[in-house]
Motif scaffolding. Structure first.
Motif, PDB file in Angstrom:
ATOM      1  N   ILE A  95       0.148  -1.954  10.940  1.00 12.42           N
ATOM      2  CA  ILE A  95       0.795  -1.574  12.205  1.00 12.42           C
ATOM      3  C   ILE A  95       0.114  -2.281  13.370  1.00 12.42           C
ATOM      4  O   ILE A  95       0.777  -2.806  14.283  1.00 12.42           O
ATOM      5  N   GLU A  96      -1.196  -2.332  13.359  1.00  9.57           N
ATOM      6  CA  GLU A  96      -1.936  -3.040  14.412  1.00  9.57           C
ATOM      7  C   GLU A  96      -1.574  -4.519  14.429  1.00  9.57           C
ATOM      8  O   GLU A  96      -1.391  -5.121  15.498  1.00  9.57           O
ATOM      9  N   LEU A  97      -1.457  -5.117  13.242  1.00 10.22           N
ATOM     10  CA  LEU A  97      -1.096  -6.530  13.165  1.00 10.22           C
ATOM     11  C   LEU A  97       0.329  -6.755  13.649  1.00 10.22           C
ATOM     12  O   LEU A  97       0.596  -7.729  14.369  1.00 10.22           O
ATOM     13  N   ALA A  98       1.251  -5.880  13.266  1.00 11.07           N
ATOM     14  CA  ALA A  98       2.625  -6.016  13.741  1.00 11.07           C
ATOM     15  C   ALA A  98       2.672  -5.987  15.262  1.00 11.07           C
ATOM     16  O   ALA A  98       3.398  -6.773  15.890  1.00 11.07           O
ATOM     17  N   HIS A  99       1.910  -5.086  15.861  1.00  7.15           N
ATOM     18  CA  HIS A  99       1.849  -5.023  17.323  1.00  7.15           C
ATOM     19  C   HIS A  99       1.319  -6.336  17.899  1.00  7.15           C
ATOM     20  O   HIS A  99       1.882  -6.876  18.865  1.00  7.15           O
ATOM     21  N   ALA A 100       0.258  -6.865  17.301  1.00  3.77           N
ATOM     22  CA  ALA A 100      -0.349  -8.092  17.820  1.00  3.77           C
ATOM     23  C   ALA A 100       0.579  -9.293  17.663  1.00  3.77           C
ATOM     24  O   ALA A 100       0.550 -10.216  18.482  1.00  3.77           O
ATOM     25  N   LEU A 101       1.400  -9.301  16.619  1.00  3.22           N
ATOM     26  CA  LEU A 101       2.319 -10.413  16.374  1.00  3.22           C
ATOM     27  C   LEU A 101       3.696 -10.189  16.994  1.00  3.22           C
ATOM     28  O   LEU A 101       4.578 -11.033  16.851  1.00  3.22           O
ATOM     29  N   ASP A 102       3.884  -9.043  17.647  1.00  2.00           N
ATOM     30  CA  ASP A 102       5.174  -8.686  18.235  1.00  2.00           C
ATOM     31  C   ASP A 102       6.256  -8.617  17.157  1.00  2.00           C
ATOM     32  O   ASP A 102       7.401  -9.052  17.367  1.00  2.00           O
ATOM     33  N   VAL A 103       5.907  -8.054  16.005  1.00  2.00           N
ATOM     34  CA  VAL A 103       6.844  -7.819  14.913  1.00  2.00           C
ATOM     35  C   VAL A 103       7.317  -6.380  15.019  1.00  2.00           C
ATOM     36  O   VAL A 103       6.495  -5.459  15.067  1.00  2.00           O
ATOM     37  N   PRO A 104       8.615  -6.122  15.034  1.00  2.00           N
ATOM     38  CA  PRO A 104       9.098  -4.777  15.363  1.00  2.00           C
ATOM     39  C   PRO A 104       8.976  -3.750  14.251  1.00  2.00           C
ATOM     40  O   PRO A 104       9.006  -2.550  14.527  1.00  2.00           O
ATOM     41  N   THR A 105       8.833  -4.199  12.984  1.00  2.00           N
ATOM     42  CA  THR A 105       9.027  -3.284  11.859  1.00  2.00           C
ATOM     43  C   THR A 105       7.933  -3.440  10.818  1.00  2.00           C
ATOM     44  O   THR A 105       7.581  -4.568  10.445  1.00  2.00           O
ATOM     45  N   VAL A 106       7.433  -2.302  10.341  1.00  2.00           N
ATOM     46  CA  VAL A 106       6.581  -2.275   9.158  1.00  2.00           C
ATOM     47  C   VAL A 106       7.315  -1.503   8.077  1.00  2.00           C
ATOM     48  O   VAL A 106       7.747  -0.362   8.288  1.00  2.00           O
ATOM     49  N   VAL A 107       7.488  -2.131   6.915  1.00  2.00           N
ATOM     50  CA  VAL A 107       8.141  -1.515   5.770  1.00  2.00           C
ATOM     51  C   VAL A 107       7.079  -0.841   4.910  1.00  2.00           C
ATOM     52  O   VAL A 107       6.018  -1.421   4.650  1.00  2.00           O
ATOM     53  N   LEU A 108       7.382   0.371   4.447  1.00  2.00           N
ATOM     54  CA  LEU A 108       6.437   1.108   3.613  1.00  2.00           C
ATOM     55  C   LEU A 108       7.166   2.199   2.852  1.00  2.00           C
ATOM     56  O   LEU A 108       8.309   2.517   3.158  1.00  2.00           O
ATOM     57  N   MET A 109       6.490   2.731   1.851  1.00  2.00           N
ATOM     58  CA  MET A 109       7.011   3.874   1.116  1.00  2.00           C
ATOM     59  C   MET A 109       6.541   5.165   1.787  1.00  2.00           C
ATOM     60  O   MET A 109       5.603   5.166   2.582  1.00  2.00           O
ATOM     61  N   SER A 110       7.175   6.262   1.398  1.00  2.00           N
ATOM     62  CA  SER A 110       6.769   7.558   1.957  1.00  2.00           C
ATOM     63  C   SER A 110       5.440   8.018   1.412  1.00  2.00           C
ATOM     64  O   SER A 110       4.700   8.744   2.060  1.00  2.00           O
ATOM     65  N   GLY A 111       5.108   7.590   0.182  1.00  2.00           N
ATOM     66  CA  GLY A 111       3.965   8.127  -0.531  1.00  2.00           C
ATOM     67  C   GLY A 111       4.373   9.337  -1.364  1.00  2.00           C
ATOM     68  O   GLY A 111       5.450   9.920  -1.185  1.00  2.00           O
ATOM     69  N   LEU A 112       3.513   9.702  -2.287  1.00  2.00           N
ATOM     70  CA  LEU A 112       3.768  10.841  -3.166  1.00  2.00           C
ATOM     71  C   LEU A 112       2.465  11.583  -3.431  1.00  2.00           C
ATOM     72  O   LEU A 112       1.547  11.016  -4.027  1.00  2.00           O
ATOM     73  N   PRO A 113       2.355  12.850  -3.014  1.00  2.00           N
ATOM     74  CA  PRO A 113       1.149  13.626  -3.309  1.00  2.00           C
ATOM     75  C   PRO A 113       1.159  14.131  -4.750  1.00  2.00           C
ATOM     76  O   PRO A 113       2.134  13.974  -5.489  1.00  2.00           O
ATOM     77  N   GLY A 114       0.070  14.784  -5.115  1.00  2.00           N
ATOM     78  CA  GLY A 114       0.041  15.541  -6.354  1.00  2.00           C
ATOM     79  C   GLY A 114       0.350  16.994  -6.078  1.00  2.00           C
ATOM     80  O   GLY A 114       0.700  17.377  -4.959  1.00  2.00           O
ATOM     81  N   ALA A 115       0.249  17.821  -7.118  1.00  2.00           N
ATOM     82  CA  ALA A 115       0.213  19.261  -6.897  1.00  2.00           C
ATOM     83  C   ALA A 115      -1.150  19.614  -6.289  1.00  2.00           C
ATOM     84  O   ALA A 115      -2.091  18.823  -6.335  1.00  2.00           O
ATOM     85  N   LYS A 116      -1.252  20.782  -5.704  1.00  2.00           N
ATOM     86  CA  LYS A 116      -2.486  21.182  -5.049  1.00  2.00           C
ATOM     87  C   LYS A 116      -3.641  21.139  -6.046  1.00  2.00           C
ATOM     88  O   LYS A 116      -3.585  21.730  -7.121  1.00  2.00           O
ATOM     89  N   GLY A 117      -4.695  20.388  -5.694  1.00  2.00           N
ATOM     90  CA  GLY A 117      -5.872  20.275  -6.545  1.00  2.00           C
ATOM     91  C   GLY A 117      -5.797  19.183  -7.584  1.00  2.00           C
ATOM     92  O   GLY A 117      -6.799  18.888  -8.240  1.00  2.00           O
TER      93      GLY A 117
END
Length: 321
Positions: A95-117
């Motif tokens: 995100i910091e690099l996108a800002h520095a390069l004036d790139v409007p979009t960062v593509v990423l996944m949502s992520g996936l947690p585990g069950a608690k513990g």
């Protein structure tokens, strides 16, 4: 609309050669991966974040070929119970690099947690047995939404939009979960990266997906799938056979035009539905076909998209009656 290339599609090539390939096929832009699940063969994230000179050299390689940088890609699992913090660090530096390069979009996944513990992610795909819903509530309410609210604020501060890619094995894997995330954290910072291939294998109708997501579509990956009926009719579409063994799978990622009996017609309908939903951004080719050479696959995808992409803005107005 413009046509671009995710340079990881030809990760074996040096960056300059990948850019030359995009130029040779008459493409408009590139998308470059910065780390996490990608080995980032075309971007040294730490150097690019810390060095003005490195950023200038990186940008010049792109612009000197008449290309633009449509997005940076940081796909990984920021919500992983063990490695999530390391993946999150890559996301934030991207995100910091996108800002520095004036790139409007960062593509990423949502992520996936585990069950608690737990120490491993846990993708809940059914409402039964009953404890599945308890795990899902924990994943959303205790992990994902607090994380994404803070990350969205970080992106806003840097003037960058986050294009989340709904994908199997992720908390956000379909339209409903995508809209839940947007509703939870705000559409001014978060929207969708639409890669139709992930939704196709789960049985979604892509024009319906596009209509449902509408203006929340920030970015698009052009990637196809092919259903292997001999396996799908036996076992269904949930598949744990490695993607490197395409002949044993229920479905495979394939080169554009090789996944549907109607070939280019599907992709013509795809871009027309995108235009109707208000999207006129980049269609980024992503080659992940285990049976087709990547250079050939990129070339075939580029040729197909150039047949169907709507380039100029509409200008028709009805005559006064």
């Amino acid at each position: 609309m413009k046509i671009g290339l995710i340079t990881d599609s030809v990760s074996h090539l040096p960056f300059e050669a990948a850019l030359d390939l995009a130029q040779q096929h008459g493409l408009n832009s590139v998308e470059v991966a910065t780390g996490n699940w990608s080995e980032a063969p075309h971007a040294d994230l730490d150097a690019l974040v810390s060095s003005t000179e490195a950023r200038a050299e990186f940008a010049e390689k792109i612009t000197s070929r008449g290309l633009t940088l449509s997005a940076l890609n940081a796909n990984g699992n920021q919500l992983h119970p063990v490695s999530g913090k390391a993946h999150d660090a890559v996301v934030r530096r991207t995100i910091e690099l996108a800002h520095a390069l004036d790139v409007p979009t960062v593509v990423l996944m949502s992520g996936l947690p585990g069950a608690k513990g737990d120490s491993s992610p846990n993708w809940i795909t059914t409402a039964w047995p009953p404890e599945n819903l308890d795990v899902l509530a924990y994943q959303w309410d205790d992990v994902a939404i607090p994380y994404w609210k803070e990350l969205a604020a970080f992106a806003r501060d840097h003037g960058v939009k986050l294009a989340v890619e709904p994908c199997g094995g992720q908390l956000v894997h379909n339209v409903s979960t995508m809209l839940r995330l947007i509703d939870s954290v705000g559409d001014d910072a978060v929207g969708a990266n639409l890669d139709p291939s992930h939704l196709m294998w789960m049985g979604a109708d892509i024009p319906t997906v596009i209509r449902a997501l509408g203006t929340s579509i920030l970015h698009v990956h052009a990637k196809d799938i092919r259903i292997n009926t001999w396996a799908a009719q036996r076992d269904g579409l949930l598949d744990t056979v490695p993607v490197t063994e395409p002949l044993g799978r229920a479905w495979n990622y394939v080169t554009l035009g090789l996944g549907h009996p109607d070939g280019a017609t599907f992709w013509a309908d795809f871009v027309y539905a995108l235009r109707a939903a208000g999207y006129d951004g980049t269609l980024n080719i992503e080659h992940e076909d285990a049976l087709v050479n990547s250079l050939e696959g990129v070339g075939r995808a580029a040729d197909l998209l150039k047949q169907v992409a709507l380039v100029e803005p509409p200008d028709w107005t009805p005559a006064n009656v």
